[in-house]
Design a protein around this motif. Sequence first.
Motif, mmCIF file in Angstrom:
data_model
loop_
_atom_site.group_PDB
_atom_site.id
_atom_site.type_symbol
_atom_site.label_atom_id
_atom_site.label_comp_id
_atom_site.label_asym_id
_atom_site.label_seq_id
_atom_site.Cartn_x
_atom_site.Cartn_y
_atom_site.Cartn_z
ATOM 1 N N GLY A 29 -2.846 5.161 2.143
ATOM 2 C CA GLY A 29 -2.718 3.652 2.178
ATOM 3 C C GLY A 29 -2.179 3.257 3.469
ATOM 4 N N PRO A 30 -2.049 1.657 3.315
ATOM 5 C CA PRO A 30 -1.448 1.106 4.549
ATOM 6 C C PRO A 30 -0.143 1.663 4.787
ATOM 7 C CG PRO A 30 -1.808 -0.378 2.944
ATOM 8 C CD PRO A 30 -2.463 0.875 2.263
ATOM 9 N N VAL A 31 0.220 1.882 6.216
ATOM 10 C CA VAL A 31 1.590 2.125 6.364
ATOM 11 C C VAL A 31 2.085 1.040 7.208
ATOM 12 C CG1 VAL A 31 3.025 3.466 7.825
ATOM 13 C CG2 VAL A 31 1.300 4.607 6.499
ATOM 14 N N LYS A 32 3.156 0.322 6.810
ATOM 15 C CA LYS A 32 3.771 -0.735 7.533
ATOM 16 C C LYS A 32 5.177 -0.307 7.803
ATOM 17 C CE LYS A 32 2.848 -4.563 5.721
ATOM 18 N NZ LYS A 32 3.082 -5.862 4.595
ATOM 19 N N ILE A 33 5.638 -0.747 9.161
ATOM 20 C CA ILE A 33 6.894 -0.503 9.597
ATOM 21 C C ILE A 33 7.640 -2.039 9.985
ATOM 22 C CG2 ILE A 33 8.590 0.471 11.412
ATOM 23 C CD1 ILE A 33 6.231 2.777 11.806
ATOM 24 N N GLU A 46 1.555 -1.457 11.630
ATOM 25 C CA GLU A 46 0.777 -1.502 10.378
ATOM 26 C C GLU A 46 -0.607 -0.930 10.531
ATOM 27 O OE1 GLU A 46 -0.062 -4.548 6.716
ATOM 28 O OE2 GLU A 46 0.040 -5.587 8.842
ATOM 29 N N ASN A 47 -1.093 -0.025 9.830
ATOM 30 C CA ASN A 47 -2.269 0.613 9.775
ATOM 31 C C ASN A 47 -2.592 1.716 8.680
ATOM 32 O OD1 ASN A 47 -4.618 1.410 11.009
ATOM 33 N ND2 ASN A 47 -3.919 2.447 12.718
ATOM 34 N N TYR A 48 -3.590 1.722 8.536
ATOM 35 C CA TYR A 48 -4.152 2.779 7.288
ATOM 36 C C TYR A 48 -3.844 4.528 7.705
ATOM 37 C CZ TYR A 48 -6.437 4.618 3.158
ATOM 38 O OH TYR A 48 -6.780 5.258 1.974
ATOM 39 N N HIS A 49 -3.311 5.248 6.799
ATOM 40 C CA HIS A 49 -3.328 6.532 7.115
ATOM 41 C C HIS A 49 -3.648 7.284 5.877
ATOM 42 C CE1 HIS A 49 -1.382 6.390 11.046
ATOM 43 N NE2 HIS A 49 -0.819 5.270 10.796
ATOM 44 N N ASN A 50 -3.918 8.551 5.932
ATOM 45 C CA ASN A 50 -4.424 9.370 4.884
ATOM 46 C C ASN A 50 -3.254 10.518 4.610
ATOM 47 O OD1 ASN A 50 -7.210 8.785 4.904
ATOM 48 N ND2 ASN A 50 -7.476 9.919 6.693
ATOM 49 N N VAL A 71 4.850 2.524 2.229
ATOM 50 C CA VAL A 71 3.442 3.000 2.437
ATOM 51 C C VAL A 71 2.755 2.633 1.068
ATOM 52 C CG1 VAL A 71 1.602 5.326 1.901
ATOM 53 C CG2 VAL A 71 3.959 5.295 3.391
ATOM 54 N N ASP A 72 1.524 1.697 1.140
ATOM 55 C CA ASP A 72 1.021 1.254 0.185
ATOM 56 C C ASP A 72 1.876 0.178 -0.678
ATOM 57 O OD1 ASP A 72 -1.233 0.393 -1.349
ATOM 58 O OD2 ASP A 72 -0.871 2.145 -2.918
ATOM 59 N N ASN A 73 2.841 -0.606 0.250
ATOM 60 C CA ASN A 73 3.644 -1.535 -0.206
ATOM 61 C C ASN A 73 4.986 -0.901 -0.872
ATOM 62 O OD1 ASN A 73 2.247 -3.733 0.970
ATOM 63 N ND2 ASN A 73 0.861 -3.491 -0.543
ATOM 64 N N ARG A 74 5.214 0.262 -0.775
ATOM 65 C CA ARG A 74 6.378 0.885 -1.473
ATOM 66 C C ARG A 74 7.180 1.386 -0.633
ATOM 67 N NH1 ARG A 74 5.406 4.235 -6.837
ATOM 68 N NH2 ARG A 74 7.522 3.434 -7.083
ATOM 69 N N LEU A 75 8.709 1.034 -0.367
ATOM 70 C CA LEU A 75 9.510 1.430 0.602
ATOM 71 C C LEU A 75 9.702 2.928 0.588
ATOM 72 C CD1 LEU A 75 11.729 0.452 2.824
ATOM 73 C CD2 LEU A 75 13.304 0.395 0.609
ATOM 74 N N ILE A 76 9.400 3.771 1.569
ATOM 75 C CA ILE A 76 9.728 4.907 1.148
ATOM 76 C C ILE A 76 10.895 5.470 2.334
ATOM 77 C CG2 ILE A 76 7.441 5.634 0.865
ATOM 78 C CD1 ILE A 76 7.112 6.790 3.530
#
Length: 83
Positions: A29-33, A46-50, A71-76
């Motif tokens: 999903g999309p990873v966002k920092i 922000e970019n998509y990762h497997n 990751v996919d809009n969920r805080l990890i």
Amino acid sequence: MVNLVVSAGPGPQGIQMSRVTVNSLPKAGPVKIIIEDQRGRSIAYENYHNQGETVERNVYYYGEGIIEVYVDNRLIQRKAADE
């Protein structure tokens, strides 16, 4: 003659760098920092990762900062930028 200077303090610290590493992404999903610092809240990356990929990024902030990784809009991950 008297010169008077009024100040709210020394001002913000200069730019700092922190390394963000996420090992083995739990899902694709999309990873966002997100960085929250003295300038406010902004997207640093922000970019998509497997699934299973490792993401490593240098992010920059001013003064003290908080880093959040989604990751996919969920805080990890959430941490102080200087950790």
